[in-house]
Design a protein around this motif. Structure first.
Motif, PDB file in Angstrom:
ATOM      1  N   LEU A   1      35.548 113.837  43.991  1.00  0.00           N
ATOM      2  CA  LEU A   1      35.690 112.431  43.997  1.00  0.00           C
ATOM      3  C   LEU A   1      34.623 112.047  45.052  1.00  0.00           C
ATOM      4  O   LEU A   1      34.565 112.781  46.316  1.00  0.00           O
ATOM      5  N   LEU A   2      33.827 111.189  44.798  1.00  0.00           N
ATOM      6  CA  LEU A   2      32.769 110.558  45.837  1.00  0.00           C
ATOM      7  C   LEU A   2      32.873 109.188  45.703  1.00  0.00           C
ATOM      8  O   LEU A   2      32.961 108.358  44.683  1.00  0.00           O
TER       9      LEU A   2
ATOM     10  N   PRO B   1      34.296 108.728  40.476  1.00  0.00           N
ATOM     11  CA  PRO B   1      34.326 107.679  41.721  1.00  0.00           C
ATOM     12  C   PRO B   1      35.704 107.432  42.655  1.00  0.00           C
ATOM     13  O   PRO B   1      36.756 107.733  41.918  1.00  0.00           O
ATOM     14  N   GLN B   2      35.448 107.171  43.783  1.00  0.00           N
ATOM     15  CA  GLN B   2      36.536 107.356  44.691  1.00  0.00           C
ATOM     16  C   GLN B   2      36.588 105.974  45.337  1.00  0.00           C
ATOM     17  O   GLN B   2      35.686 105.870  46.355  1.00  0.00           O
ATOM     18  N   PRO B   3      37.342 105.014  45.067  1.00  0.00           N
ATOM     19  CA  PRO B   3      37.467 104.045  45.887  1.00  0.00           C
ATOM     20  C   PRO B   3      37.493 103.917  47.363  1.00  0.00           C
ATOM     21  O   PRO B   3      37.012 103.029  48.032  1.00  0.00           O
ATOM     22  N   ALA B   4      38.171 104.868  47.715  1.00  0.00           N
ATOM     23  CA  ALA B   4      38.366 104.903  49.391  1.00  0.00           C
ATOM     24  C   ALA B   4      37.240 105.281  49.941  1.00  0.00           C
ATOM     25  O   ALA B   4      37.255 105.431  51.295  1.00  0.00           O
ATOM     26  N   GLY B   5      36.214 105.813  49.251  1.00  0.00           N
ATOM     27  CA  GLY B   5      34.945 106.363  49.921  1.00  0.00           C
ATOM     28  C   GLY B   5      34.886 107.842  50.233  1.00  0.00           C
ATOM     29  O   GLY B   5      35.999 108.792  49.904  1.00  0.00           O
TER      30      GLY B   5
ATOM     31  N   SER C   1      41.023 111.124  57.470  1.00  0.00           N
ATOM     32  CA  SER C   1      42.095 111.552  56.309  1.00  0.00           C
ATOM     33  C   SER C   1      42.414 110.061  55.404  1.00  0.00           C
ATOM     34  O   SER C   1      43.094 110.172  54.604  1.00  0.00           O
ATOM     35  N   SER C   2      41.593 108.990  55.987  1.00  0.00           N
ATOM     36  CA  SER C   2      41.864 107.819  55.258  1.00  0.00           C
ATOM     37  C   SER C   2      41.185 107.645  53.909  1.00  0.00           C
ATOM     38  O   SER C   2      41.485 106.898  53.007  1.00  0.00           O
ATOM     39  N   ARG C   3      40.327 108.536  53.656  1.00  0.00           N
ATOM     40  CA  ARG C   3      39.424 108.465  52.506  1.00  0.00           C
ATOM     41  C   ARG C   3      39.940 109.178  51.320  1.00  0.00           C
ATOM     42  O   ARG C   3      39.447 109.971  50.653  1.00  0.00           O
ATOM     43  N   GLY C   4      41.065 108.636  50.807  1.00  0.00           N
ATOM     44  CA  GLY C   4      41.918 109.255  49.943  1.00  0.00           C
ATOM     45  C   GLY C   4      43.341 108.657  49.784  1.00  0.00           C
ATOM     46  O   GLY C   4      43.708 108.204  50.638  1.00  0.00           O
ATOM     47  N   HIS C   5      43.971 109.105  48.565  1.00  0.00           N
ATOM     48  CA  HIS C   5      45.192 108.374  48.462  1.00  0.00           C
ATOM     49  C   HIS C   5      46.090 109.785  47.848  1.00  0.00           C
ATOM     50  O   HIS C   5      45.574 110.462  46.914  1.00  0.00           O
ATOM     51  N   PRO C   6      47.336 109.866  47.961  1.00  0.00           N
ATOM     52  CA  PRO C   6      48.123 110.766  47.223  1.00  0.00           C
ATOM     53  C   PRO C   6      48.114 110.850  45.684  1.00  0.00           C
ATOM     54  O   PRO C   6      48.311 111.880  45.211  1.00  0.00           O
TER      55      PRO C   6
END
Length: 307
Positions: free
Chosen positions: A65-66, A90-94, A114-119
């Motif tokens: 994911l990017l 695509p990674q909306p969190a960055g 660790s904020s650049r992703g979701h569970p």
């Protein structure tokens, strides 16, 4: 079935900001002047494993994911420069980021964002399956969401490796990776009894080989139920940075493993590549090539120095 990819690398794409500090731990102060500069460069664990594998002549493909952000473009640019195919979801969190503090003796302290992703992030199953079915082997980073891809990889019939990094042998997050892989790498940093953890990985999982890396003290190799010590090798030039040494070890070990070398020789490949990585500044994306690796291994076995 055609297997046009030697190694599919999953996860571990991102950008590190490198800060060379006067010492670690860094004493509190209001400010420090960093004469060497503070630099952001593409390259986290998956990027460096992919770079190491490709430099050794293995056909490598990277999947992760990017974000659509400047950091994501740095990662894409690195892969274009090194001619490593990249499938970026695509990674909306960055894009993943970290700050690495590096001391004069090459030790590193990493601060991960660790904020650049979701569970609930996932690599698309159809994409994972299509790439896996075209691959001989998959190296899986322990970054989210790669654990969810493990069953698909197994169904596709590829062998699997992973690096547990500084696992303490207890944290359950790492277990799905540890017990699903055929080749397991980890660090001894958080282990009070490396052999016990290594044998538990074999007993509970499917690993044929487990390697516990111990930095300047070498590594432990568990293969065919026998634990052996792999000595560290003297780097060919001064140590400047330990960033990426473990990734280089893993890439070179897998090069040997995929060419059906004995585990002990694979470990020597890893030791040579890891020593080389310690001589490369973290701001530079470089990896040992096949000819140099083989020459240095031959020299080490003969007790001489490669030039």
């Amino acid at each position: 079935m055609s297997r046009d990819i030697d190694v599919l690398v999953l996860g571990g794409a991102g950008v590190d900001t490198i800060v060379y500090v006067p010492e670690l731990p860094l004493p509190y102060a209001d400010s420090y002047m960093i004469d060497s500069g503070i630099r952001a460069r593409a390259g986290q664990t998956g990027d460096f494993v992919a770079l190491g594998l490709s430099a050794l002549g293995l056909r490598t493909h990277h999947l992760d994911l990017l974000g659509d952000d400047p950091e994501g473009e740095l990662v894409r640019a690195l892969h274009r420069e090194k001619d490593i195919p990249l499938t970026a979801i695509p990674q909306p969190a960055g894009t993943k980021r970290a700050v690495n503090l590096v001391s004069p003796d090459g030790r590193r302290l990493s601060l991960y964002d660790s904020s650049r992703g979701h569970p609930d992030d996932r690599l698309p199953e159809a994409t994972v399956r299509a790439l896996a079915e075209a691959s001989r082997h998959a190296h899986v980073s322990i970054t989210q969401p790669c654990a969810h891809a493990l069953p698909v990889l197994r169904e596709a019939g590829v062998s699997i490796s992973t690096d547990l990094h500084n696992w303490d042998g207890v944290n359950p997050y790492h277990e799905s990776f540890a017990y699903a892989a055929d080749v397991v790498f980890l660090s001894t940093t958080a282990l009070s009894d490396p052999e016990r953890t290594m044998r538990r990985i074999v007993d509970r999982g499917r690993a044929e080989v487990v390697v516990a890396m111990a930095g300047a003290e070498g590594a432990y190799l568990l293969a065919d139920d026998e634990l052996t010590r792999v000595p560290a090798l003297t780097p060919p030039s001064p140590v400047v940075d330990s960033n990426g040494a473990g990734d280089a070890f893993a890439a070179a070990f897998l090069f040997g493993w995929l060419t059906r070398e004995a585990p002990q020789r694979c470990a020597r490949y890893g030791a040579v590549a890891g020593a080389h990585a310690c001589t490369v500044p973290a701001t530079v994306a470089d990896a040992i090539g096949r000819d140099e690796l083989l020459a240095r291994v031959a020299a080490a076995e003969a007790g001489t120095t490669a030039r």
